[in-house]
Motif scaffolding. Structure first.
Motif, PDB file in Angstrom:
ATOM      1  N   VAL A  25      40.194  -9.278  81.117  1.00  0.00           N
ATOM      2  CA  VAL A  25      40.983  -8.849  82.273  1.00  0.00           C
ATOM      3  C   VAL A  25      40.054  -8.144  83.254  1.00  0.00           C
ATOM      4  O   VAL A  25      38.929  -7.779  82.912  1.00  0.00           O
ATOM      5  CB  VAL A  25      42.125  -7.901  81.850  1.00  0.00           C
ATOM      6  N   PHE A  26      40.540  -7.934  84.479  1.00  0.00           N
ATOM      7  CA  PHE A  26      39.733  -7.222  85.461  1.00  0.00           C
ATOM      8  C   PHE A  26      40.508  -6.037  86.025  1.00  0.00           C
ATOM      9  O   PHE A  26      41.733  -6.047  86.091  1.00  0.00           O
ATOM     10  CB  PHE A  26      39.268  -8.144  86.593  1.00  0.00           C
ATOM     11  N   ASN A  27      39.769  -4.991  86.409  1.00  0.00           N
ATOM     12  CA  ASN A  27      40.347  -3.792  87.007  1.00  0.00           C
ATOM     13  C   ASN A  27      39.673  -3.556  88.350  1.00  0.00           C
ATOM     14  O   ASN A  27      38.443  -3.565  88.448  1.00  0.00           O
ATOM     15  CB  ASN A  27      40.150  -2.588  86.080  1.00  0.00           C
ATOM     16  N   THR A  28      40.475  -3.299  89.387  1.00  0.00           N
ATOM     17  CA  THR A  28      39.956  -3.186  90.753  1.00  0.00           C
ATOM     18  C   THR A  28      39.663  -1.746  91.172  1.00  0.00           C
ATOM     19  O   THR A  28      39.358  -1.496  92.337  1.00  0.00           O
ATOM     20  CB  THR A  28      40.949  -3.805  91.753  1.00  0.00           C
TER      21      THR A  28
ATOM     22  N   ILE B 213      39.118  -6.951  76.949  1.00  0.00           N
ATOM     23  CA  ILE B 213      37.778  -6.728  77.472  1.00  0.00           C
ATOM     24  C   ILE B 213      37.927  -6.483  78.972  1.00  0.00           C
ATOM     25  O   ILE B 213      38.503  -7.310  79.683  1.00  0.00           O
ATOM     26  CB  ILE B 213      36.873  -7.948  77.221  1.00  0.00           C
ATOM     27  N   VAL B 214      37.430  -5.351  79.452  1.00  0.00           N
ATOM     28  CA  VAL B 214      37.646  -4.945  80.837  1.00  0.00           C
ATOM     29  C   VAL B 214      36.439  -5.286  81.701  1.00  0.00           C
ATOM     30  O   VAL B 214      35.308  -4.878  81.403  1.00  0.00           O
ATOM     31  CB  VAL B 214      37.934  -3.439  80.933  1.00  0.00           C
ATOM     32  N   THR B 215      36.702  -6.016  82.775  1.00  0.00           N
ATOM     33  CA  THR B 215      35.698  -6.284  83.801  1.00  0.00           C
ATOM     34  C   THR B 215      36.000  -5.417  85.014  1.00  0.00           C
ATOM     35  O   THR B 215      37.115  -5.455  85.539  1.00  0.00           O
ATOM     36  CB  THR B 215      35.717  -7.760  84.227  1.00  0.00           C
ATOM     37  N   MET B 216      35.041  -4.619  85.456  1.00  0.00           N
ATOM     38  CA  MET B 216      35.213  -3.807  86.658  1.00  0.00           C
ATOM     39  C   MET B 216      34.763  -4.617  87.872  1.00  0.00           C
ATOM     40  O   MET B 216      33.662  -5.158  87.878  1.00  0.00           O
ATOM     41  CB  MET B 216      34.402  -2.520  86.559  1.00  0.00           C
ATOM     42  N   THR B 217      35.631  -4.683  88.893  1.00  0.00           N
ATOM     43  CA  THR B 217      35.263  -5.451  90.080  1.00  0.00           C
ATOM     44  C   THR B 217      34.326  -4.674  90.996  1.00  0.00           C
ATOM     45  O   THR B 217      33.568  -5.271  91.757  1.00  0.00           O
ATOM     46  CB  THR B 217      36.510  -5.862  90.880  1.00  0.00           C
ATOM     47  N   TYR B 218      34.372  -3.334  90.944  1.00  0.00           N
ATOM     48  CA  TYR B 218      33.421  -2.559  91.729  1.00  0.00           C
ATOM     49  C   TYR B 218      32.029  -2.769  91.128  1.00  0.00           C
ATOM     50  O   TYR B 218      31.857  -2.661  89.908  1.00  0.00           O
ATOM     51  CB  TYR B 218      33.797  -1.078  91.729  1.00  0.00           C
ATOM     52  N   PRO B 219      31.015  -3.049  91.952  1.00  0.00           N
ATOM     53  CA  PRO B 219      29.745  -3.561  91.404  1.00  0.00           C
ATOM     54  C   PRO B 219      28.859  -2.537  90.695  1.00  0.00           C
ATOM     55  O   PRO B 219      28.033  -2.920  89.861  1.00  0.00           O
ATOM     56  CB  PRO B 219      29.031  -4.111  92.641  1.00  0.00           C
TER      57      PRO B 219
END
Length: 380
Positions: free
Chosen positions: A29-32, A50-56
């Protein structure tokens, strides 16, 4: 060291581990959110994901022992574009890398998180595997496909507390059978709230305590009679992980409480209430996860910017006539809030406890405490 991410549809992403060797599985999944990675990692609702962070850039303010929402990291792994080891924050105790390693969790960087997020938005959240050990794309994809996923899984039992406790000043005091029997004789605050722990976040307890509530927390296995035995003024249903449709026992418990005490539910607690009144839930394509979700209050017309973390939603068409929809999501018009027309009961899909996130919806804790005080006045 090199790491491979395999999605169940065969898409492969490369990166490197900044926390050592490992292999994990979960729903990708992703978190913004731009900040709040420590609160996100310790949110029990992320169990099995599993967390994907969209902030780079992630890690630049380190971690500390105060900005936690539970006593452990519940996300299966963290995926970022660029990890920053040189943190700067006067409150920091250690780096994010060290924090993940202490909790034996994988951190993966140098991943094209924009491409990964776009893929999930188009195809939907899906099962994934991450490994530094198995770097064969075909083998890792097969492992992702064979992993359990979230649908039909009761993950609440893995994150709930094991014994009842009282929360006071950020401290936990465990209750045994004897102290539970005697608790009705003393009340340290004006209001006593029974909290059903489905994977709660500490800031929910902090905000209730701030409003004069004594919080008595019970595990998700507690019966209706156990919850009511301490003579609460209200019942709070927390957030939590997994598929709400798998929580038949908790739903039956909540059914027995409706109408007997004021009830406030958040996130999974909202979904449990929806099921308890006869509604249904369904899985969203890629869910709502971030601190910038717009929600409309249908009564006032006010728009709130909210923090959210959920992959399931209550089906508005399945709700009975006695339930009124109070809030909707402006992105996809899914149900974000509801209340009972007869009984003192309401719930929201989003997270008004703002950890992390905006404070727009903190007033809901005031609404709950006023509801309990009103019921107190009516009883006397």
């Amino acid at each position: 060291m090199k790491a491979l991410i395999a999605l169940e549809d065969g898409r492969i992403f490369e990166g490197r581990s900044f926390t050592g060797h490992g292999e994990v599985y979960g729903e990708m999944v992703f978190n913004t959110s731009m900040t709040g990675y420590q609160e996100i990692l310790t949110d029990p609702s992320y169990k099995g994901q599993i967390v994907t962070m969209t902030y780079p850039l992630i890690g630049n303010y380190g971690t500390n022992n105060r900005d936690i929402e539970s006593c452990d990291i519940h996300a299966e792994a963290l995926v970022v574009r660029e990890y920053e080891e040189a943190y700067s924050n006067w409150r920091a105790d250690m780096s994010l890398r060290r924090y993940l390693m202490v909790h034996n969790k994988l951190g993966i960087e140098q991943v094209d998180t924009r491409a990964l997020t776009r893929h999930i938005r188009l195809k939907g959240a899906m099962k994934a595997a991450i490994s530094t050990k198995d770097l064969d794309p075909g083998s890792l994809t097969a492992k992702a496909r064979s992993s359990p996923g979230l649908v039909g899984r009761d993950l609440v039992k893995e994150v709930t507390c094991r014994t009842p406790y009282i929360w006071k000043d950020d401290k936990i005091t465990t209750l045994n059978a004897h102290t539970l029997q005697n608790i009705c004789k003393t009340k340290s605050r004006d209001l006593r709230v029974v909290v059903l722990d489905c994977g709660l976040k500490y800031n929910q307890l902090r905000l209730l305590e701030k409003r004069g509530c004594e919080c008595v927390v019970f595990p998700c296995t507690a019966s209706k009679d156990e919850l009511l035995s301490v003579e609460p003024d209200g019942v709070f249903l927390s957030n939590g992980p997994g598929d709400p449709a798998a929580l038949c026992g908790i739903v039956e418990t909540v059914k027995g409480i409706i109408g007997r005490r004021p009830i406030f539910g958040i996130c999974l607690g909202h979904q449990i209430l929806g099921l308890a009144v006869g509604g249904r839930t369904f899985k969203l394509k890629f869910g709502h996860r971030g601190a910038n979700q717009p929600v409309k209050d249908l009564e006032t017309g006010k728009i709130e910017i909210t923090s959210q973390n959920h992959g399931f939603s209550v089906d508005d068409k399945s709700l009975p006539p006695e339930i009124e929809i109070t809030h909707i999501n402006l992105n996809d018009h899914t149900v974000e809030g509801m209340r009972h027309k007869k009984f003192p009961m309401f719930s929201v899909q989003y997270h008004p406890e703002n950890a992390p996130g905006p404070h727009d919806a903190e007033y809901l804790f005031d609404r709950f405490t006023e509801m309990m005080r009103q019921c107190q006045r009516e009883r006397t």
